[in-house]
Design an enzyme around this catalytic site. Structure first.
Site: not given
Ligand SMILES: C[S@@+](CC[C@H](N)C(=O)[O-])C[C@H]1O[C@@H](n2cnc3c(N)ncnc32)[C@H](O)[C@@H]1O
Length: 338
Positions: A201, A228-229, A247
């Site tokens: 995360d 940070d993805f 989502h």
């Protein structure tokens, strides 16, 4: 066709005024009613005094909660139901009220802007999010904590179900991408002692993740990795989990994240995506559809989707096999095998 006499407006009114009941529950959580009653039954006057509410309001408030099935009452004394005593007592680790606290503090007001959001196709509240919803929200330590606890509240039953339902014995490592406090890693690691896991995360989440995981004595098997993805590659593992992640983002961003999950897995590895997946006919899972409207209110481009949508995106990214499994209530998962 029904005759005029057979028509009833009951369901319309119940839905239209549903916010009365909803706000009554949210205020009860805010006031700590269920936490107070977990110490023992109490009559209206003493309960009103403890919660700091006016005597005019007290009987109607408590009795309404009895009628709504959230409290019991015997010989003039109120008590929690089995469910409210278990899930809404803040002193218990089973507390899921974080999502209700967040709804009370933030979503209740922002849903008031729904009509404008529908017209504009984007969030309307002033603290709203233009580029990065999380950066803005996490700038405030109280909102960060409230949000992460809300995620534990919304994901607890789902995480228990995934721990029981997925064949974890076939895998050794997992990474939960966007792990928040670590609800899923804790449930999975607790039930499967052979597994080690990573909660991935943003760096700001680390202290709250570590505090939560340590409280279950799992620090030796679950570690935090910050990143940070959208900017960094994901940690490699046999199973990659994304719960309530896709989502939040628009279609292009969703596809980037699915591709990153694919890259992080070995051949045969599994990608688990869980959400309140909308049914393929988009006509039954009202909660999933309302969740998508919540994304309209909360994020610049997020939307919920069906199992068929997600399977198609996974196939496009290269997953050789996908399946959709119902979990609990409105929630389902899509499993992609690389
Ligand atoms: C809606 S929450 C879902 C939390 C959890 N997976 C669950 O289902 O309860 C989204 C999570 O994604 C994390 N997140 C948001 N943007 C991120 C980014 N760019 N890189 C890594 N994590 C991010 C947030 O901090 C948050 O924990």
């Amino acid at each position: 066709m029904k005759t005029e006499k057979e028509l009833s407006h009951g369901s319309i009114m119940q839905l239209g005024l549903g916010f009365w009941a909803s706000k009554t529950l949210l205020s009860a959580v805010e006031l700590g009613l269920f936490t107070e009653l977990a110490k023992g039954p109490a009559d209206a006057a003493s309960l009103a005094q403890k919660l700091g509410i006016n005597l005019r309001s007290a009987p109607d408030f408590f009795d309404a909660l009895v009628a709504l099935g959230m409290l019991g009452r015997e010989n003039g004394k109120y008590r929690n139901t089995e469910e409210t005593g278990w899930f809404l007592d803040k002193a218990k680790p089973s507390y899921i009220g974080g999502i209700l606290e967040m709804s009370n503090n933030r979503l209740y007001a922002s849903w008031g802007t729904l009509t404008d959001a529908l017209r504009a196709g984007k969030p309307q509240k002033d603290q709203a999010v233009e580029d990065d919803a999380f950066e803005k929200m996490y700038a405030d330590a109280a909102r960060l904590k409230e949000f992460l606890q809300a995620m534990t509240g919304i994901s607890m039953e789902i995480a228990n179900r995934i721990a029981a339902q997925f064949p974890w014995r076939n895998y050794k490592t997992f990474v939960d991408v966007g792990a928040a406090e670590g609800c899923l890693p804790v449930r999975v690691a607790t039930n499967h002692p052979h597994l080690t896991g990573i909660g991935y995360d943003l760096a700001v989440v680390r202290p709250l993740f570590e505090e939560y995981v340590n409280s279950f004595g799992l620090a030796g098997r679950i570690r935090f990795e910050s990143g940070d993805f959208f900017k960094d590659p994901l940690p490699k593992a046999d199973v990659v989990v994304m719960g309530h992640i896709l989502h939040d983002w628009n279609l292009e961003q969703k596809k980037i994240l699915i591709r990153k999950a694919y890259d992080a897995l070995p051949t045969g590895g599994a990608f688990l995506v869980f959400e309140a997946l909308i049914d393929d006919d988009r006509s039954k899972n009202a909660f999933g559809l309302l969740m998508s409207l919540n994304m309209l209110i909360e994020t610049p481009g997020g939307f919920d989707y069906t199992g068929a949508d997600c399977s198609r995106w996974m196939k496009e990214a290269g997953f050789r096999e996908t399946r959709v499994e119902h979990l609990v209530g409105p929630d389902s998962m899509v499993v992609g095998i690389k």
